[in-house]
Design a protein around this motif. Structure first.
Motif, PDB file in Angstrom:
ATOM      1  N   THR A 283       0.724  -1.241  -0.103  1.00 27.68           N
ATOM      2  CA  THR A 283       0.071   0.026   0.004  1.00 27.68           C
ATOM      3  C   THR A 283       0.815   1.214   0.154  1.00 27.68           C
ATOM      4  N   LYS A 284       0.345   2.391  -0.447  1.00 25.18           N
ATOM      5  CA  LYS A 284       1.019   3.533  -0.219  1.00 25.18           C
ATOM      6  C   LYS A 284       0.867   4.066   1.474  1.00 25.18           C
ATOM      7  N   ALA A 285       1.659   4.859   1.985  1.00 24.84           N
ATOM      8  CA  ALA A 285       1.639   5.082   3.215  1.00 24.84           C
ATOM      9  C   ALA A 285       0.612   5.928   3.949  1.00 24.84           C
ATOM     10  N   GLY A 286      -0.640   5.620   3.408  1.00 18.32           N
ATOM     11  CA  GLY A 286      -1.934   6.022   4.321  1.00 18.32           C
ATOM     12  C   GLY A 286      -1.901   5.663   5.846  1.00 18.32           C
ATOM     13  N   PRO A 287      -1.881   6.489   6.897  1.00 15.80           N
ATOM     14  CA  PRO A 287      -1.882   6.199   8.218  1.00 15.80           C
ATOM     15  C   PRO A 287      -2.970   5.258   8.564  1.00 15.80           C
ATOM     16  N   GLY A 288      -4.242   5.467   8.060  1.00 19.40           N
ATOM     17  CA  GLY A 288      -5.196   4.514   8.432  1.00 19.40           C
ATOM     18  C   GLY A 288      -4.984   2.968   7.905  1.00 19.40           C
ATOM     19  N   THR A 289      -4.377   2.942   6.753  1.00 21.38           N
ATOM     20  CA  THR A 289      -4.138   1.302   6.272  1.00 21.38           C
ATOM     21  C   THR A 289      -2.863   0.758   7.253  1.00 21.38           C
ATOM     22  N   ILE A 290      -2.123   1.658   7.455  1.00 20.39           N
ATOM     23  CA  ILE A 290      -0.829   1.157   8.281  1.00 20.39           C
ATOM     24  C   ILE A 290      -1.451   0.691   9.598  1.00 20.39           C
ATOM     25  N   ILE A 291      -2.214   1.360  10.274  1.00 24.79           N
ATOM     26  CA  ILE A 291      -2.736   1.199  11.619  1.00 24.79           C
ATOM     27  C   ILE A 291      -3.527  -0.138  11.528  1.00 24.79           C
TER      28      ILE A 291
END
Length: 396
Positions: A283-291
């Motif tokens: 994924t790109k570095a989107g904060p929601g997806t990371i968490i």
């Protein structure tokens, strides 16, 4: 009945997702005693060109990065941000101020960086001094407009954002490090991986990479998917691709012949199931997806980031040993193939570190902090007198 207004805008998928997650938990806790309104304030209650931000966001980020950097630079200096507010506030008094007066919330919550300072001024100008809160949805770094020192409560998801809030003049007493709000389904017990794969039409026994392009299907997803398909064919893997609202990309990928199973989806509302069914997330570095990936315990292969707001997210993932970063599709394929090679103990180690960093109960913790603001307030009927037609707009 308690009325809560959550201000957001559909610039990417993260702001709406955070707003809806908070709304769901608030309703779980308070039931019919509360009315929660989630409103896209920028698109529906401002003026041109502000009301076009939703449509311009993806093109500007991908095709005009210098313009995006300008939007980041302008508010960094306090005097420039105050000048912008002085210019925009009189124009917002009618559309946005009128909507806020009509809603007359008991609690205002912002999950967008542009919906903090000015809505607060307009609420006060309308005679509504209800508690106001900001739930920052960035992670490793954030736009300076997130932080309004006059907001009653600001919650953040990382130490980096906590420190930035202090630098922007937010009193320590109003700043809380609680994590990021995510859909409650990410913290709930789910089906085993084999059952999920069967339900999602994935092969049960194949190592699986999940490719995510965010709500708008941004980035070179086609090139990344081709590179992954080529690389993972050597280890008997498979790929699932979530294209979001990018229907053109979904049709393109669905119509191709692949050397291994590739499952292509558009916009989905069961992302927790897709993550749990996979072995890693690209994924790109989107904060929601990371968490979300951390909560599910999935290593993260970052393929891109937005300069400014997502730069720190790359550092967050790489330095904590929960993933890697590359913009090159072939290198992404090589790294993920190494992760998914049978017998690789590093994948399990990254999974454990990701789970250790997660805050699976963050949405509940944030909701409790938000509701505590109204618990300390007097009922609506005891508020200040009638709403004045006009009050001077004051910047602090």
């Amino acid at each position: 009945m308690l009325k809560i207004l959550i201000g957001m805008s559909d610039t990417g998928g993260g702001h709406r997702s955070a707003a809806e997650s908070l709304a769901a938990v608030i309703k779980q806790q308070r039931g019919d005693s509360v009315e929660v309104v989630v409103a896209d304030l920028l698109s529906n209650h401002t003026f041109w060109p502000l009301n076009q931000v939703r449509h311009a966001y993806a093109p500007v980020v991908t095709r005009a990065p210098s313009l995006w950097k300008l939007s980041w630079w302008l508010p960094e200096a306090t005097w420039r941000w105050k000048l912008l507010q002085r210019s925009f506030l009189p124009l917002l008094r009618g559309p946005l101020g009128g909507y806020l007066r009509a809603q007359h919330p008991d609690l205002y919550i912002s999950v967008h960086p542009l919906l903090n300072h000015m809505p607060l001024r307009l609420l006060h100008a309308a005679g509504n001094y209800c508690p106001a809160a900001t739930v920052v949805t960035d992670l490793g770094g954030g736009h300076p407009t997130w932080f309004c020192p006059d907001i009653d409560l600001i919650t953040v998801g990382s130490q980096a954002l906590y420190d930035l809030g202090l630098q922007r003049g937010v009193p320590r007493s109003r700043l809380r490090l609680l994590g990021l709000p995510v859909n409650p389904r990410f913290g709930a017990p789910g089906q085993d991986q084999a059952s999920l794969r069967r339900a999602l039409n994935l092969a049960e026994g194949r190592p699986t990479a999940l490719v995510i392009g965010g709500g708008e299907g941004m980035g070179p997803l086609a090139e990344i998917t081709r590179a992954l398909a080529q690389a993972l064919s050597a280890v008997g893997g498979q790929v699932a691709v979530i294209c979001g609202r990018n229907e053109k990309l979904r049709a393109e990928l669905a119509g191709q012949d692949w050397p291994l199973p590739v499952v292509v989806q558009g916009f989905v509302r069961n992302m927790s199931e897709w993550m749990a069914a996979s072995d890693c997330v690209v994924t790109k570095a989107g904060p929601g997806t990371i968490i979300e990936a951390c909560i599910v315990g999935r290593p993260i292969m970052l393929s891109d980031f937005i300069e400014g707001q997502e730069t720190g997210n790359v550092t967050y993932v790489v330095e904590n040993g929960i993933g890697a970063f590359s913009r090159e599709p072939e290198e992404i394929g090589r790294i993920v193939r190494g992760w998914l090679t049978p017998g690789n103990a590093g994948l399990a180690a990254m999974s454990l570190r990701a789970r250790a960093m997660a805050r699976p109960h963050a949405t509940t913790d944030i909701t409790n902090a938000l509701l505590n603001l109204v618990n300390r307030r007097t009922p609506r009927r005891d508020r200040r007198g009638p709403v004045p037609k006009k009050r001077p707009l004051r910047l602090t």
